[in-house]
Design an enzyme around this catalytic site. Sequence first.
Site, mmCIF file in Angstrom:
data_model
loop_
_atom_site.group_PDB
_atom_site.id
_atom_site.type_symbol
_atom_site.label_atom_id
_atom_site.label_comp_id
_atom_site.label_asym_id
_atom_site.label_seq_id
_atom_site.Cartn_x
_atom_site.Cartn_y
_atom_site.Cartn_z
ATOM 1 N N LEU A 133 -83.959 32.280 54.253
ATOM 2 C CA LEU A 133 -85.239 32.321 54.959
ATOM 3 C C LEU A 133 -85.874 33.704 54.861
ATOM 4 O O LEU A 133 -85.213 34.729 55.068
ATOM 5 C CB LEU A 133 -85.046 31.957 56.436
ATOM 6 C CG LEU A 133 -84.615 30.524 56.744
ATOM 7 C CD1 LEU A 133 -84.299 30.376 58.227
ATOM 8 C CD2 LEU A 133 -85.700 29.519 56.338
ATOM 9 N N CYS A 134 -87.159 33.701 54.609
ATOM 10 C CA CYS A 134 -87.927 34.957 54.561
ATOM 11 C C CYS A 134 -87.697 35.796 55.810
ATOM 12 O O CYS A 134 -87.498 37.008 55.731
ATOM 13 C CB CYS A 134 -89.409 34.612 54.429
ATOM 14 S SG CYS A 134 -90.548 35.939 54.879
ATOM 15 N N PHE A 135 -87.684 35.113 56.957
ATOM 16 C CA PHE A 135 -87.624 35.863 58.215
ATOM 17 C C PHE A 135 -86.233 36.415 58.513
ATOM 18 O O PHE A 135 -86.055 37.152 59.476
ATOM 19 C CB PHE A 135 -88.145 35.003 59.370
ATOM 20 C CG PHE A 135 -89.647 34.908 59.367
ATOM 21 C CD1 PHE A 135 -90.427 35.893 59.943
ATOM 22 C CD2 PHE A 135 -90.278 33.841 58.751
ATOM 23 C CE1 PHE A 135 -91.811 35.824 59.916
ATOM 24 C CE2 PHE A 135 -91.666 33.757 58.718
ATOM 25 C CZ PHE A 135 -92.432 34.750 59.298
#
Lengths: 258, 128
Positions: A133-135
């Site tokens: 995930l990017c986050f």
Amino acid sequence: MAVDQALLDLVTQPVVRLYRWETPTLSLGYFQATVDSEQHLESRGCPVLRRSTGGGAIMHDFELTYSLILPAELVQSKTSELYDRVHRTVAAMLAEVGLTALLHPSRPTVQEPIEHGRSSNSSAVSVQREPFLCFQRRAVGDLILWPNAPTSGTHSADTVLGHKILGSAQRKRDGAVLQHGSILFQQSPRAPQLLGINDFLPTARRCDAMDFGLELIERFMSQFGWVWESSCLTDQETNVAQDYEQTRFSSPAWNALR
Amino acid sequence: MKAEDLKYLESHEWVSVVEHGGQQVATIGISAFAVEQLGDIVHMELPGVGDSVTAGEEFGEVESVKAVSSMYSPVTGEILEVHSAIVDDLSVLSDDPYQKGWLLKVKVDSLSKSLLDFATYKQQCESH
């Protein structure tokens, strides 16, 4: 995202778009492997598409997506400055509601072991395996929230990494730039690892995502002395977007490209 | 190969063309300036041997700092060799962009009409 791609092809003046998703959807970064999404159990069953921009996967649920498209003549050689421009603007807005958010200062710090390369007739490789995930990734300029304490839910206190609440990525074409970004507003059951802005605010001070986005546009544009007006897509933009929708973002071949 | 001896596209790809067995063969890469501007390159995709490239058109893509950029071909022709190993060690691009950092070797049908000499390319970079 097909519209964003069409606007990148045809851009003659700066364009900003804000949107939310009717159905919670997982978007993969351009170079991410589709198979990696199968390891993310919470988002299983959600539609999956591949962005044309880089970076990691985004769970589009309780978030706001923005896209910024600039023509070549307005693009500086260091396009990463565009990330900072948007992220600093959001940081200033968050400061006004009492939240401290800072741009991540250094190279990625959260990484899994190195992935060995894979080759085929066409060569593609991921040199380091980052979180899916990017986050959960940290790159220079990501906007990280440093709360005193979460006000909702039971979460492991992330005092080392903070909480990334805004990440952006780009696609360049003939000097023009499309920058996508996602602002997290609330924890999603499809990505419960992540908290959003409103998870750190008392109910009375929670932000409406679209109002927040419109204020962001105002402030961002004013930095450049630009005045913005809302407009509809031209027939040409619509046609090109429809073509991209069919050939890319609704196409299994595109979405399972890697 | 020295940077001064190469030709360039405005989009920062370099090309060197030599005669080999009565055939013009182009070696293609991306310039030191491009590598510096891109920053930390984390992904690269290249075409395969036997594929065709067209002058001025995309032949591959790179990702750096979450930005995906296209690379454009300075020549039209058929790909003879691909430096596939480079995608396993992209640091070669910054360490030695004009020798070990080559990307493709192409049997040349024609050259782009927009190639710049080193002085002109350098001037373009400095004006950025």
